[in-house]
Design an enzyme around this catalytic site. Structure first.
Site, PDB file in Angstrom:
ATOM      1  N   ASN A  10      14.132 -10.331   7.796  1.00 12.49           N
ATOM      2  CA  ASN A  10      14.804  -9.916   6.670  1.00 12.49           C
ATOM      3  C   ASN A  10      14.011 -10.367   5.547  1.00 12.49           C
ATOM      4  O   ASN A  10      13.944 -11.270   5.199  1.00 12.49           O
ATOM      5  CB  ASN A  10      16.284 -10.435   6.715  1.00 12.49           C
ATOM      6  CG  ASN A  10      17.022 -10.317   5.531  1.00 12.49           C
ATOM      7  OD1 ASN A  10      16.641  -9.183   4.740  1.00 12.49           O
ATOM      8  ND2 ASN A  10      18.034 -10.909   5.154  1.00 12.49           N
ATOM      9  N   TRP A  11      13.128  -9.489   4.980  1.00 13.08           N
ATOM     10  CA  TRP A  11      12.456  -9.731   3.960  1.00 13.08           C
ATOM     11  C   TRP A  11      13.330 -10.160   2.601  1.00 13.08           C
ATOM     12  O   TRP A  11      12.709 -10.446   1.494  1.00 13.08           O
ATOM     13  CB  TRP A  11      11.533  -8.726   3.482  1.00 13.08           C
ATOM     14  CG  TRP A  11      10.477  -8.412   4.806  1.00 13.08           C
ATOM     15  CD1 TRP A  11      10.410  -9.065   5.851  1.00 13.08           C
ATOM     16  CD2 TRP A  11       9.393  -7.496   4.679  1.00 13.08           C
ATOM     17  NE1 TRP A  11       9.404  -8.604   6.696  1.00 13.08           N
ATOM     18  CE2 TRP A  11       8.868  -7.673   5.865  1.00 13.08           C
ATOM     19  CE3 TRP A  11       8.647  -6.574   3.644  1.00 13.08           C
ATOM     20  CZ2 TRP A  11       7.337  -6.917   6.214  1.00 13.08           C
ATOM     21  CZ3 TRP A  11       7.781  -5.927   4.064  1.00 13.08           C
ATOM     22  CH2 TRP A  11       7.128  -6.020   5.302  1.00 13.08           C
ATOM     23  N   LYS A  12      14.629  -9.759   2.539  1.00 11.60           N
ATOM     24  CA  LYS A  12      15.225  -9.812   1.452  1.00 11.60           C
ATOM     25  C   LYS A  12      14.708  -9.202   0.245  1.00 11.60           C
ATOM     26  O   LYS A  12      13.886  -8.138   0.332  1.00 11.60           O
ATOM     27  CB  LYS A  12      15.608 -10.977   0.940  1.00 11.60           C
ATOM     28  CG  LYS A  12      16.093 -12.006   2.092  1.00 11.60           C
ATOM     29  CD  LYS A  12      16.494 -13.170   1.831  1.00 11.60           C
ATOM     30  CE  LYS A  12      16.968 -14.085   3.079  1.00 11.60           C
ATOM     31  NZ  LYS A  12      18.163 -15.171   2.903  1.00 11.60           N
ATOM     32  N   HIS A  97      25.418  -9.015   5.979  1.00 15.14           N
ATOM     33  CA  HIS A  97      24.703 -10.433   5.592  1.00 15.14           C
ATOM     34  C   HIS A  97      25.402 -11.135   4.554  1.00 15.14           C
ATOM     35  O   HIS A  97      26.176 -10.628   3.636  1.00 15.14           O
ATOM     36  CB  HIS A  97      23.104 -10.023   4.934  1.00 15.14           C
ATOM     37  CG  HIS A  97      22.319 -11.317   5.001  1.00 15.14           C
ATOM     38  ND1 HIS A  97      22.372 -12.035   4.024  1.00 15.14           N
ATOM     39  CD2 HIS A  97      21.281 -11.533   5.673  1.00 15.14           C
ATOM     40  CE1 HIS A  97      21.475 -13.177   4.103  1.00 15.14           C
ATOM     41  NE2 HIS A  97      20.900 -12.856   5.201  1.00 15.14           N
ATOM     42  N   GLU A  99      24.666 -12.639   2.130  1.00 15.89           N
ATOM     43  CA  GLU A  99      24.409 -12.715   0.690  1.00 15.89           C
ATOM     44  C   GLU A  99      25.059 -11.348   0.258  1.00 15.89           C
ATOM     45  O   GLU A  99      25.650 -11.241  -0.965  1.00 15.89           O
ATOM     46  CB  GLU A  99      22.964 -12.335   0.296  1.00 15.89           C
ATOM     47  CG  GLU A  99      22.277 -13.933   0.659  1.00 15.89           C
ATOM     48  CD  GLU A  99      20.769 -13.781   0.868  1.00 15.89           C
ATOM     49  OE1 GLU A  99      20.269 -12.777   0.893  1.00 15.89           O
ATOM     50  OE2 GLU A  99      20.356 -14.943   1.468  1.00 15.89           O
ATOM     51  N   GLU A 169      24.870 -16.400  11.458  1.00 17.01           N
ATOM     52  CA  GLU A 169      24.019 -16.923  10.424  1.00 17.01           C
ATOM     53  C   GLU A 169      25.228 -17.908   9.659  1.00 17.01           C
ATOM     54  O   GLU A 169      25.720 -17.399   8.868  1.00 17.01           O
ATOM     55  CB  GLU A 169      23.564 -16.026   9.620  1.00 17.01           C
ATOM     56  CG  GLU A 169      22.828 -15.169  10.158  1.00 17.01           C
ATOM     57  CD  GLU A 169      21.515 -14.589   9.295  1.00 17.01           C
ATOM     58  OE1 GLU A 169      20.329 -14.749   9.472  1.00 17.01           O
ATOM     59  OE2 GLU A 169      22.024 -13.905   8.295  1.00 17.01           O
ATOM     60  N   GLY A 175      18.411 -20.164   4.028  1.00 26.77           N
ATOM     61  CA  GLY A 175      17.606 -20.567   3.000  1.00 26.77           C
ATOM     62  C   GLY A 175      17.767 -21.785   2.361  1.00 26.77           C
ATOM     63  O   GLY A 175      17.286 -22.317   1.460  1.00 26.77           O
ATOM     64  N   SER A 214      17.283 -20.747   8.346  1.00 27.21           N
ATOM     65  CA  SER A 214      16.217 -21.747   8.413  1.00 27.21           C
ATOM     66  C   SER A 214      15.569 -21.805   9.619  1.00 27.21           C
ATOM     67  O   SER A 214      14.935 -22.791   9.920  1.00 27.21           O
ATOM     68  CB  SER A 214      16.600 -22.885   7.892  1.00 27.21           C
ATOM     69  OG  SER A 214      17.155 -22.861   6.476  1.00 27.21           O
ATOM     70  N   GLY A 235      14.781 -15.124   7.628  1.00 27.52           N
ATOM     71  CA  GLY A 235      14.330 -14.699   6.299  1.00 27.52           C
ATOM     72  C   GLY A 235      13.037 -15.231   5.855  1.00 27.52           C
ATOM     73  O   GLY A 235      12.038 -14.679   5.951  1.00 27.52           O
ATOM     74  N   GLY A 236      13.189 -16.337   5.073  1.00 26.06           N
ATOM     75  CA  GLY A 236      11.898 -17.023   4.360  1.00 26.06           C
ATOM     76  C   GLY A 236      10.620 -17.013   5.318  1.00 26.06           C
ATOM     77  O   GLY A 236       9.726 -16.333   4.998  1.00 26.06           O
TER      78      GLY A 236
HETATM   79  C1  PEP Z   1      18.559 -14.585   6.466  1.00 25.61           C
HETATM   80  O1  PEP Z   1      18.293 -14.429   5.174  1.00 25.61           O
HETATM   81  O2  PEP Z   1      19.052 -13.867   7.292  1.00 25.61           O
HETATM   82  C2  PEP Z   1      17.885 -15.924   6.876  1.00 25.61           C
HETATM   83  C3  PEP Z   1      18.289 -16.458   8.135  1.00 25.61           C
HETATM   84  O3  PEP Z   1      16.893 -16.453   5.835  1.00 25.61           O
HETATM   85  P1  PEP Z   1      16.136 -18.077   6.185  1.00 25.61           P
HETATM   86  O4  PEP Z   1      15.589 -17.622   7.412  1.00 25.61           O
HETATM   87  O5  PEP Z   1      15.445 -17.927   4.899  1.00 25.61           O
HETATM   88  O6  PEP Z   1      17.324 -19.008   6.264  1.00 25.61           O
END
Ligand code: PEP
Length: 256
Positions: A10-12, A97, A99, A169, A175, A214, A235-236
């Site tokens: 997930n590049w956000k 998600h 966010e 999640e 994040g 994470s 994500g990251g």
């Molecule tokens: C996400 O955005 O779904 C996520 C899991 O982010 P991260 O891996 O950065 O925690």
């Protein structure tokens, strides 16, 4: 039953034409080493079509980060219809998600409507569920997961999970660099699967449940070893090819 692992990026709201090209160059090349893993990338909407061209000839799948809940295209400024996502090559779409829930007011009912629209458009929804730290500390994790899951089951029916993916999640892990322990992840995944099994054991045992929060190269292996963890929503770490590929390698090594 054996479930094929999936690693989804997930590049956000990240990326540029140049950085996408460089990332996809490496990922497409390396992904051939992981034939037992499904890999999905979800770029920002504006880049979906160009990233899709970079994926041509590879097995990597393309997804979006959200879609409109509206069943038909029309006068909905700024929104993107599921049919349009299909038109530009998406096979999957993330819905719910945290966010989107926290920053854009997406309630469980809106998320359920998006899930339904995604399926009506021929997209596989990746349904995100998860509790906040406050909810976990108040022992509300299971109640929150149940509410988020049941909103979709009520609207779409249990059969909808034949062609859907769930991502657990925990909001406190997204994040933050703070990952759920393998036991915390396993407990939540087992709980979600049991909820579905109460309606249909076969569907429950076949649905893939990803862990997100994470996930990095150095913790993916232990998380993916958990019996009910079928891969990750990343994500990251999905923005760095070496990290993302190391996570795919952990999924490839998983023995179940
Ligand atoms: C996400 O955005 O779904 C996520 C899991 O982010 P991260 O891996 O950065 O925690």
């Amino acid at each position: 039953m054996a479930r094929r692992p999936l690693v989804a990026g997930n590049w956000k709201m990240n990326g540029s034409r140049d950085s996408n090209a460089s990332l996809m160059h490496d990922v497409v090349f390396e992904a051939r080493n992981f034939p037992d893993v499904d890999i999905l990338v979800c770029p920002p909407a504006v880049y979906i079509e160009s990233v899709g061209r970079m994926l041509e000839g590879s097995a990597i799948q393309l997804g979006a980060q959200t879609l409109s809940e509206q069943g038909k295209p029309g006068a909905f400024t700024g929104e993107i219809h599921g049919g349009m996502l299909r038109d530009v090559g998406c096979t999957h779409v993330i819905v719910g998600h945290s966010e989107r829930r926290a920053l854009y007011g997406e309630t469980s009912n809106i998320v359920a409507a998006k899930f339904r629209t995604a399926q009506l458009c021929g997209l596989v929804p990746v349904l995100c569920v998860g509790e906040t730290l406050e909810q976990r500390e108040a022992n509300q994790t299971e109640a929150v997961l149940m509410e988020q899951l049941n909103a979709v089951v009520s609207l779409c029916g249990i059969a909808a999970f034949k062609t859907a993916i769930i991502a657990y999640e925990p909001v406190w892990a997204i994040g933050t660099g703070r990952t759920a322990t393998p036991q915390q992840a396993q407990d939540a995944h087992e709980f979600l699967r049991a909820q579905l099994a109460a309606s249909d054991a076969k569907i429950a045992s076949s649905v893939r449940i990803l862990y997100g929060g994470s996930v990095k190269a150095d913790n993916a292996e232990t998380l993916f070893k958990c019996a009910d963890v079928d891969g990750g929503l990343i994500g990251g770490a999905s923005l760095k090819s070496a990290e993302f590929m190391a996570i795919c390698a952990a999924a490839q090594m998983r023995e179940k």
